[in-house]
Design a protein around this motif. Structure first.
Motif, PDB file in Angstrom:
ATOM      1  N   CYS A  14       0.824  -1.202   0.000  1.00  0.00           N
ATOM      2  CA  CYS A  14       0.000   0.000   0.000  1.00  0.00           C
ATOM      3  C   CYS A  14       0.867   1.265   0.000  1.00  0.00           C
ATOM      4  CB  CYS A  14      -0.827  -0.088   1.276  1.00  0.00           C
ATOM      5  SG  CYS A  14      -1.864   1.281   1.566  1.00  0.00           S
ATOM      6  N   ASP A  15       0.547   2.234  -0.861  1.00  0.00           N
ATOM      7  CA  ASP A  15       1.271   3.510  -0.807  1.00  0.00           C
ATOM      8  C   ASP A  15       0.496   4.502   0.074  1.00  0.00           C
ATOM      9  OD1 ASP A  15      -0.853   4.510  -2.277  1.00  0.00           O
ATOM     10  OD2 ASP A  15       0.254   4.551  -4.161  1.00  0.00           O
ATOM     11  N   ARG A  16       1.094   5.666   0.285  1.00  0.00           N
ATOM     12  CA  ARG A  16       0.518   6.651   1.192  1.00  0.00           C
ATOM     13  C   ARG A  16      -0.903   7.054   0.798  1.00  0.00           C
ATOM     14  NH1 ARG A  16       3.500  11.485   4.104  1.00  0.00           N
ATOM     15  NH2 ARG A  16       1.718  12.638   4.859  1.00  0.00           N
ATOM     16  N   LYS A  17      -1.096   7.349  -0.478  1.00  0.00           N
ATOM     17  CA  LYS A  17      -2.418   7.806  -0.921  1.00  0.00           C
ATOM     18  C   LYS A  17      -3.488   6.720  -0.730  1.00  0.00           C
ATOM     19  CE  LYS A  17      -5.089  10.047  -4.511  1.00  0.00           C
ATOM     20  NZ  LYS A  17      -6.221   9.823  -3.611  1.00  0.00           N
ATOM     21  N   THR A  18      -3.170   5.489  -1.100  1.00  0.00           N
ATOM     22  CA  THR A  18      -4.112   4.376  -0.939  1.00  0.00           C
ATOM     23  C   THR A  18      -4.486   4.201   0.531  1.00  0.00           C
ATOM     24  OG1 THR A  18      -2.991   3.334  -2.803  1.00  0.00           O
ATOM     25  CG2 THR A  18      -4.488   1.947  -1.530  1.00  0.00           C
ATOM     26  N   ALA A  19      -3.475   4.282   1.405  1.00  0.00           N
ATOM     27  CA  ALA A  19      -3.716   4.141   2.844  1.00  0.00           C
ATOM     28  C   ALA A  19      -4.626   5.260   3.341  1.00  0.00           C
ATOM     29  CB  ALA A  19      -2.389   4.173   3.598  1.00  0.00           C
ATOM     30  N   GLU A  20      -4.318   6.497   2.945  1.00  0.00           N
ATOM     31  CA  GLU A  20      -5.119   7.635   3.401  1.00  0.00           C
ATOM     32  C   GLU A  20      -6.556   7.522   2.900  1.00  0.00           C
ATOM     33  OE1 GLU A  20      -2.980  11.237   2.453  1.00  0.00           O
ATOM     34  OE2 GLU A  20      -1.481  10.857   4.011  1.00  0.00           O
ATOM     35  N   ASP A  21      -6.724   7.150   1.640  1.00  0.00           N
ATOM     36  CA  ASP A  21      -8.080   6.996   1.076  1.00  0.00           C
ATOM     37  C   ASP A  21      -8.877   5.954   1.857  1.00  0.00           C
ATOM     38  OD1 ASP A  21      -7.461   8.896  -0.789  1.00  0.00           O
ATOM     39  OD2 ASP A  21      -7.207   7.497  -2.461  1.00  0.00           O
ATOM     40  N   ALA A  22      -8.238   4.825   2.174  1.00  0.00           N
ATOM     41  CA  ALA A  22      -8.917   3.751   2.907  1.00  0.00           C
ATOM     42  C   ALA A  22      -9.349   4.230   4.291  1.00  0.00           C
ATOM     43  CB  ALA A  22      -7.997   2.539   3.024  1.00  0.00           C
ATOM     44  N   LEU A  23      -8.504   5.016   4.944  1.00  0.00           N
ATOM     45  CA  LEU A  23      -8.835   5.515   6.282  1.00  0.00           C
ATOM     46  C   LEU A  23      -9.941   6.567   6.222  1.00  0.00           C
ATOM     47  CD1 LEU A  23      -5.276   5.487   7.753  1.00  0.00           C
ATOM     48  CD2 LEU A  23      -7.201   4.275   8.690  1.00  0.00           C
ATOM     49  N   TYR A  24      -9.891   7.444   5.208  1.00  0.00           N
ATOM     50  CA  TYR A  24     -10.980   8.426   5.064  1.00  0.00           C
ATOM     51  C   TYR A  24     -12.309   7.721   4.830  1.00  0.00           C
ATOM     52  CZ  TYR A  24      -8.006  12.577   5.075  1.00  0.00           C
ATOM     53  OH  TYR A  24      -7.157  13.584   5.446  1.00  0.00           O
ATOM     54  N   ARG A  25     -12.272   6.631   4.046  1.00  0.00           N
ATOM     55  CA  ARG A  25     -13.512   5.878   3.804  1.00  0.00           C
ATOM     56  C   ARG A  25     -14.047   5.257   5.091  1.00  0.00           C
ATOM     57  NH1 ARG A  25     -11.056   4.281  -0.903  1.00  0.00           N
ATOM     58  NH2 ARG A  25     -10.462   2.260  -0.060  1.00  0.00           N
ATOM     59  N   SER A  26     -13.147   4.777   5.942  1.00  0.00           N
ATOM     60  CA  SER A  26     -13.594   4.162   7.204  1.00  0.00           C
ATOM     61  C   SER A  26     -14.185   5.240   8.107  1.00  0.00           C
ATOM     62  CB  SER A  26     -12.423   3.490   7.914  1.00  0.00           C
ATOM     63  OG  SER A  26     -11.736   4.431   8.717  1.00  0.00           O
ATOM     64  N   SER A  27     -13.564   6.393   8.105  1.00  0.00           N
ATOM     65  CA  SER A  27     -13.953   7.583   8.868  1.00  0.00           C
ATOM     66  C   SER A  27     -14.339   7.312  10.326  1.00  0.00           C
ATOM     67  CB  SER A  27     -15.016   8.373   8.109  1.00  0.00           C
ATOM     68  OG  SER A  27     -16.294   8.216   8.628  1.00  0.00           O
ATOM     69  N   LYS A  28     -13.660   6.336  10.944  1.00  0.00           N
ATOM     70  CA  LYS A  28     -13.857   6.057  12.370  1.00  0.00           C
ATOM     71  C   LYS A  28     -12.600   6.467  13.127  1.00  0.00           C
ATOM     72  CE  LYS A  28     -15.829   1.702  11.910  1.00  0.00           C
ATOM     73  NZ  LYS A  28     -15.895   0.549  11.472  1.00  0.00           N
ATOM     74  N   ASP A  29     -12.780   7.235  14.191  1.00  0.00           N
ATOM     75  CA  ASP A  29     -11.622   7.611  15.007  1.00  0.00           C
ATOM     76  C   ASP A  29     -10.941   6.354  15.530  1.00  0.00           C
ATOM     77  OD1 ASP A  29     -12.092  10.261  14.617  1.00  0.00           O
ATOM     78  OD2 ASP A  29     -12.943  10.643  16.602  1.00  0.00           O
ATOM     79  N   GLY A  30      -9.616   6.330  15.421  1.00  0.00           N
ATOM     80  CA  GLY A  30      -8.868   5.170  15.886  1.00  0.00           C
ATOM     81  C   GLY A  30      -8.666   4.111  14.816  1.00  0.00           C
ATOM     82  N   SER A  31      -9.153   4.374  13.584  1.00  0.00           N
ATOM     83  CA  SER A  31      -8.866   3.452  12.476  1.00  0.00           C
ATOM     84  C   SER A  31      -7.374   3.541  12.159  1.00  0.00           C
ATOM     85  CB  SER A  31      -9.659   3.842  11.230  1.00  0.00           C
ATOM     86  OG  SER A  31     -11.036   3.699  11.461  1.00  0.00           O
ATOM     87  N   PHE A  32      -6.784   2.406  11.782  1.00  0.00           N
ATOM     88  CA  PHE A  32      -5.343   2.434  11.524  1.00  0.00           C
ATOM     89  C   PHE A  32      -4.921   1.293  10.612  1.00  0.00           C
ATOM     90  CE2 PHE A  32      -5.709  -0.773  14.721  1.00  0.00           C
ATOM     91  CZ  PHE A  32      -4.636  -1.620  14.523  1.00  0.00           C
ATOM     92  N   LEU A  33      -3.713   1.447  10.074  1.00  0.00           N
ATOM     93  CA  LEU A  33      -3.005   0.365   9.409  1.00  0.00           C
ATOM     94  C   LEU A  33      -1.524   0.690   9.458  1.00  0.00           C
ATOM     95  CD1 LEU A  33      -2.034   1.487   6.383  1.00  0.00           C
ATOM     96  CD2 LEU A  33      -4.396   1.046   5.821  1.00  0.00           C
ATOM     97  N   VAL A  34      -0.704  -0.294   9.119  1.00  0.00           N
ATOM     98  CA  VAL A  34       0.740  -0.083   9.014  1.00  0.00           C
ATOM     99  C   VAL A  34       1.120  -0.383   7.579  1.00  0.00           C
ATOM    100  CG1 VAL A  34       3.040  -0.888   9.742  1.00  0.00           C
ATOM    101  CG2 VAL A  34       1.205  -0.641  11.438  1.00  0.00           C
ATOM    102  N   ARG A  35       1.915   0.509   6.980  1.00  0.00           N
ATOM    103  CA  ARG A  35       2.373   0.297   5.607  1.00  0.00           C
ATOM    104  C   ARG A  35       3.882   0.454   5.564  1.00  0.00           C
ATOM    105  NH1 ARG A  35       3.844   5.137   3.458  1.00  0.00           N
ATOM    106  NH2 ARG A  35       2.953   7.008   4.397  1.00  0.00           N
ATOM    107  N   LYS A  36       4.471   0.013   4.446  1.00  0.00           N
ATOM    108  CA  LYS A  36       5.896   0.271   4.246  1.00  0.00           C
ATOM    109  C   LYS A  36       6.069   1.763   4.007  1.00  0.00           C
ATOM    110  CE  LYS A  36       8.000  -3.911   2.651  1.00  0.00           C
ATOM    111  NZ  LYS A  36       8.101  -4.847   1.550  1.00  0.00           N
ATOM    112  N   SER A  37       7.144   2.336   4.528  1.00  0.00           N
ATOM    113  CA  SER A  37       7.388   3.755   4.315  1.00  0.00           C
ATOM    114  C   SER A  37       7.765   4.018   2.867  1.00  0.00           C
ATOM    115  CB  SER A  37       8.507   4.257   5.231  1.00  0.00           C
ATOM    116  OG  SER A  37       8.042   4.268   6.553  1.00  0.00           O
ATOM    117  N   SER A  38       7.344   5.172   2.383  1.00  0.00           N
ATOM    118  CA  SER A  38       7.586   5.526   0.983  1.00  0.00           C
ATOM    119  C   SER A  38       9.073   5.584   0.665  1.00  0.00           C
ATOM    120  CB  SER A  38       6.956   6.887   0.667  1.00  0.00           C
ATOM    121  OG  SER A  38       5.747   7.046   1.357  1.00  0.00           O
ATOM    122  N   GLY A  39       9.869   6.097   1.603  1.00  0.00           N
ATOM    123  CA  GLY A  39      11.283   6.312   1.335  1.00  0.00           C
ATOM    124  C   GLY A  39      12.127   5.047   1.296  1.00  0.00           C
ATOM    125  N   GLN A  40      11.589   3.925   1.767  1.00  0.00           N
ATOM    126  CA  GLN A  40      12.343   2.666   1.832  1.00  0.00           C
ATOM    127  C   GLN A  40      13.687   2.855   2.530  1.00  0.00           C
ATOM    128  OE1 GLN A  40      11.134  -0.231   1.288  1.00  0.00           O
ATOM    129  NE2 GLN A  40       9.225   0.620   0.569  1.00  0.00           N
TER     130      GLN A  40
END
Length: 119
Positions: A14-40
């Motif tokens: 997952c990239d940053r934008k995909t992660a952010e979009d998924a969290l905005y869709r959930s729109s629940k406080d405390g929603s989270f995920l862990v992704r690989k950092s963009s900078g590697q």
């Protein structure tokens, strides 16, 4: 190994934008995920992405070479260190995580409550 690969909250490809979009869709406080950092960067291998108060926070997870441990955000004195990324997540499912908004210079806190899966 950071203990992330078998976890429901780990979004490997997952990239940053995909992660952010998924969290905005959930729109629940405390929603989270862990992704690989963009900078590697080996010193900052992962990012904890958290939704709170209609905002998404991308919190770097640092790898501390000298102790082989992980910590959140910028280095600070007296910071909490963990043996795995999984321990960070488990810890913050029970204790609040401080969210710092550097633009507005405000602080909030929430627990990690809702795992968001990226489809």
């Amino acid at each position: 190994d950071a203990g992330v690969h078998s976890k429901a909250w780990y979004a490997a490809t997952c990239d940053r934008k995909t992660a952010e979009d998924a969290l905005y869709r959930s729109s629940k406080d405390g929603s989270f995920l862990v992704r690989k950092s963009s900078g590697q960067d080996s010193r900052q291998p992962y990012t904890l992405v958290v939704f709170y108060n209609r905002r998404v926070y991308n919190i770097p997870i640092r790898f501390i070479e000298s102790t082989r441990q992980y910590a959140l955000g910028r280095e600070k004195s007296g910071e909490e260190r963990f043996d795995s990324v999984a321990e960070i997540v488990e810890n913050h499912q029970h204790t609040s995580l401080v969210l710092i908004d550097s633009q507005n210079n405000t602080k909030d806190s929430t627990k990690l409550k809702h795992i968001v899966r990226v489809s």
